[in-house]
Write a protein that holds these residues in place. Structure first.
Motif, PDB file in Angstrom:
ATOM      1  N   PRO A  16       0.831  -1.205   0.000  1.00 48.17           N
ATOM      2  CA  PRO A  16       0.000   0.000   0.000  1.00 48.17           C
ATOM      3  C   PRO A  16       0.865   1.256   0.000  1.00 48.17           C
ATOM      4  O   PRO A  16       1.890   1.312   0.669  1.00 48.17           O
ATOM      5  N   GLY A  17       0.454   2.226  -0.804  1.00 45.49           N
ATOM      6  CA  GLY A  17       1.193   3.482  -0.883  1.00 45.49           C
ATOM      7  C   GLY A  17       2.288   3.491  -1.921  1.00 45.49           C
ATOM      8  O   GLY A  17       3.009   4.472  -2.051  1.00 45.49           O
ATOM      9  N   VAL A  18       2.420   2.418  -2.686  1.00 43.25           N
ATOM     10  CA  VAL A  18       3.436   2.365  -3.726  1.00 43.25           C
ATOM     11  C   VAL A  18       3.173   3.503  -4.716  1.00 43.25           C
ATOM     12  O   VAL A  18       2.028   3.801  -5.035  1.00 43.25           O
ATOM     13  N   HIS A  19       4.227   4.184  -5.164  1.00 43.15           N
ATOM     14  CA  HIS A  19       4.016   5.265  -6.127  1.00 43.15           C
ATOM     15  C   HIS A  19       4.140   4.729  -7.546  1.00 43.15           C
ATOM     16  O   HIS A  19       4.647   3.632  -7.774  1.00 43.15           O
ATOM     17  N   PHE A  20       3.634   5.499  -8.482  1.00 43.71           N
ATOM     18  CA  PHE A  20       3.489   5.047  -9.853  1.00 43.71           C
ATOM     19  C   PHE A  20       4.787   4.501 -10.448  1.00 43.71           C
ATOM     20  O   PHE A  20       4.804   3.394 -11.006  1.00 43.71           O
ATOM     21  N   ASN A  21       5.881   5.253 -10.360  1.00 45.57           N
ATOM     22  CA  ASN A  21       7.138   4.817 -10.986  1.00 45.57           C
ATOM     23  C   ASN A  21       7.627   3.501 -10.406  1.00 45.57           C
ATOM     24  O   ASN A  21       8.092   2.620 -11.136  1.00 45.57           O
ATOM     25  N   GLU A  22       7.522   3.363  -9.101  1.00 44.82           N
ATOM     26  CA  GLU A  22       7.959   2.120  -8.461  1.00 44.82           C
ATOM     27  C   GLU A  22       7.074   0.950  -8.887  1.00 44.82           C
ATOM     28  O   GLU A  22       7.558  -0.150  -9.151  1.00 44.82           O
TER      29      GLU A  22
END
Length: 170
Positions: A16-22
């Motif tokens: 949860p909270g992963v950002h788009f690029n990652e």
């Protein structure tokens, strides 16, 4: 649901909270493909997002806005360090944070402002005019801290920023 969409959803549920690029990097999918499937998941009400300091973070449904902001910030190593210090030592000063984390005071100030803007911390001043922070919801913050670990790229960006702050890359 397509295999790519299912894979995206599972990854977001476990991170949860992963950002788009990652997210795109971890799943090794093209930017356009990730955008398309994330948009479909959002339209279907299967995901929530949080925009924070130029990054879009993705969440399974069920997290409230404060939790989403806090988790997004906990994915950043320096902010995480500030929060850990504030949990161990209530009301640390900016000078204490800079010393404990071995970062420039300007870096601490920027991250503390982010925490205050997100409602995760409050800033107060002592009689000498020194700023201190307190966490707004320490027990909940501690619980979320156990759920999230910054990714390697996030840690590297934070460390690069520290080198710039220290003047080692000039």
């Amino acid at each position: 649901m397509s295999d790519v969409r299912r894979s995206l959803h599972r990854h977001i549920e476990s991170h949860p909270g992963v950002h788009f690029n990652e997210l795109a990097r971890n799943l090794d999918i093209a930017t356009g493909q990730a955008q398309y499937h994330l948009r479909r998941l959002l339209e279907a009400g299967r995901l929530d997002t949080e925009e924070l300091r130029g990054r879009t973070h993705y969440f399974p449904t069920g997290y409230d806005p404060w939790e989403r902001r806090t988790i997004s910030l906990l994915r950043r190593e320096t902010v995480r360090g500030i929060i850990v210090v504030a949990l161990e030592n209530p009301e640390p000063s900016a000078a204490d944070l800079a010393e404990d984390l071995d970062v420039a005071r300007s870096t601490v100030s920027w991250h503390v402002s982010t925490l205050v803007d997100a409602g995760v911390a409050e800033k107060c001043y002592d009689e000498q005019g020194r700023s201190h922070i307190t966490l707004t919801r320490p027990a909940e913050t501690r619980r979320l801290l156990d759920e999230v670990t910054p990714s390697l790229p996030d840690r590297l960006v934070d460390r690069f920023t520290r080198l710039v702050d220290e003047g080692l890359l000039e």
